[in-house]
Design a protein around this motif. Sequence first.
Motif, PDB file in Angstrom:
ATOM      1  N   GLU A 144      -2.098   7.893  -0.423  1.00 52.34           N
ATOM      2  CA  GLU A 144      -1.080   7.376  -1.103  1.00 52.34           C
ATOM      3  C   GLU A 144      -0.284   8.467  -1.523  1.00 52.34           C
ATOM      4  O   GLU A 144       0.284   7.925  -1.762  1.00 52.34           O
ATOM      5  CB  GLU A 144      -1.831   6.848  -2.374  1.00 52.34           C
ATOM      6  N   ALA A 145      -0.766   9.483  -1.748  1.00 51.38           N
ATOM      7  CA  ALA A 145       0.154  10.155  -2.694  1.00 51.38           C
ATOM      8  C   ALA A 145       0.773  11.111  -1.361  1.00 51.38           C
ATOM      9  O   ALA A 145       2.205  10.700  -1.330  1.00 51.38           O
ATOM     10  CB  ALA A 145      -0.386  11.573  -2.992  1.00 51.38           C
ATOM     11  N   THR A 163      -2.089   0.542  -0.165  1.00 49.47           N
ATOM     12  CA  THR A 163      -3.064   0.676  -0.397  1.00 49.47           C
ATOM     13  C   THR A 163      -4.073   1.061   0.965  1.00 49.47           C
ATOM     14  O   THR A 163      -3.924   0.405   1.994  1.00 49.47           O
ATOM     15  CB  THR A 163      -3.586   0.567  -1.580  1.00 49.47           C
ATOM     16  N   LYS A 164      -5.250   1.603   0.796  1.00 44.68           N
ATOM     17  CA  LYS A 164      -6.494   1.343   1.421  1.00 44.68           C
ATOM     18  C   LYS A 164      -6.994  -0.109   1.957  1.00 44.68           C
ATOM     19  O   LYS A 164      -6.988  -0.960   2.635  1.00 44.68           O
ATOM     20  CB  LYS A 164      -8.054   1.805   1.166  1.00 44.68           C
ATOM     21  N   PHE A 165      -6.653  -1.258   0.604  1.00 45.49           N
ATOM     22  CA  PHE A 165      -6.779  -2.722   0.978  1.00 45.49           C
ATOM     23  C   PHE A 165      -6.180  -3.322   0.644  1.00 45.49           C
ATOM     24  O   PHE A 165      -6.281  -4.433   0.191  1.00 45.49           O
ATOM     25  CB  PHE A 165      -8.077  -3.080  -0.916  1.00 45.49           C
ATOM     26  N   LYS A 166      -4.767  -2.632   0.838  1.00 47.88           N
ATOM     27  CA  LYS A 166      -3.561  -3.461   0.372  1.00 47.88           C
ATOM     28  C   LYS A 166      -3.673  -4.037  -0.861  1.00 47.88           C
ATOM     29  O   LYS A 166      -2.950  -5.225  -0.913  1.00 47.88           O
ATOM     30  CB  LYS A 166      -3.666  -4.735   1.588  1.00 47.88           C
ATOM     31  N   LYS A 167      -4.110  -4.122  -1.962  1.00 46.98           N
ATOM     32  CA  LYS A 167      -3.341  -4.211  -2.633  1.00 46.98           C
ATOM     33  C   LYS A 167      -2.600  -2.984  -3.609  1.00 46.98           C
ATOM     34  O   LYS A 167      -3.023  -1.962  -3.748  1.00 46.98           O
ATOM     35  CB  LYS A 167      -5.017  -3.746  -3.892  1.00 46.98           C
ATOM     36  N   ALA A 272     -11.804  -1.849  -4.302  1.00 44.72           N
ATOM     37  CA  ALA A 272     -11.838  -3.246  -4.206  1.00 44.72           C
ATOM     38  C   ALA A 272     -12.605  -3.981  -4.888  1.00 44.72           C
ATOM     39  O   ALA A 272     -12.767  -5.391  -5.277  1.00 44.72           O
ATOM     40  CB  ALA A 272     -11.972  -4.034  -2.161  1.00 44.72           C
ATOM     41  N   HIS A 273     -14.129  -3.305  -5.214  1.00 40.55           N
ATOM     42  CA  HIS A 273     -14.773  -3.651  -5.843  1.00 40.55           C
ATOM     43  C   HIS A 273     -15.678  -2.656  -7.115  1.00 40.55           C
ATOM     44  O   HIS A 273     -15.686  -1.812  -5.911  1.00 40.55           O
ATOM     45  CB  HIS A 273     -16.258  -3.572  -5.201  1.00 40.55           C
TER      46      HIS A 273
END
Length: 304
Positions: A144-145, A163-167, A272-273
């Motif tokens: 992300e950085a 992001t890892k979860f497309k958020k 995500a959770h």
Amino acid sequence: MLSDDLSRHVALHEVLGFKFRTQRILLRMFVAYAERHGDNFIKSNRVIAWAVEAPSPEQRRNRLLTVRRFAIAMHAEDGGHEVPAADALGRGIFRRTKPYIYSAEEIGKLMQQAASLGPAATLRPLTYVTLLGLLAATGMRISEALALRLSDVTDDGLIINKTKFKKSRLIPLHPTTRAAIDRYLSARLPISTCAAVLFVSNAGTPLCYDTVSALFRQISRKIGLRGGPGQSGPRIHDLRHSFAVRSLEQCPCDDDAVSRHILALSTYLGHAHVSDTYWYLQATPGLMAQIADAGEDFGRTGVI
């Protein structure tokens, strides 16, 4: 040629939205190995021979399964490709790498070592000092950085779009962290580059994940946190674990406060959770002391 097959395989996954970074690196290593032996097709014995060269059982199994998935796709196109058995190296049990929790002193030493990087009077030392400080202060992922763009730096904080979860999410910054980024921007903006990313090399190109990881291992060795090349040790990702643990240590020892804190931390980290956040929380002397105090209170009053 296997290299042509690999190019199509990687391109397909990237078009479908997969980052496919680690898999791409491993598959390129295997294809280069196979082609040095004159292979035009995937051979099971070659896959196993290459996989067993990895330094640990986990890495050997990961190599095998990564190439096996590639082999399955290629076998569907041409039966000349062999698919190695999934248990050719035995049945492995997935084990998460035990995280390393950095002390404030160790983080300071990492940043001091980064500040001493050459060439002197270039952007490079400041780039790595700012990058490591940002990871330690926010717990954001290294991917992300490195994906941050200049336009992602806002008055309200950093906008994380990839992001890892497309958020997407907003990361508020402490005033000291924002001041450090502003200092970096003052040195970064005059550099002529067509790249719109925040962190760049002296040549003005985006920083590469593999380059950053290799440099992190190098400076970790210099301050005594890692052994020689090929030996395991604290990772750059452990800065994220350290942020999560130190954050929880500052939370009041109260059920409601901890619940709210965990939920906020999960959102801040981009999980995500909320259950994913628990993997980042390790026992430290501070946390164990809080647990002991809570246990004593419960023993006296029956209430936590």
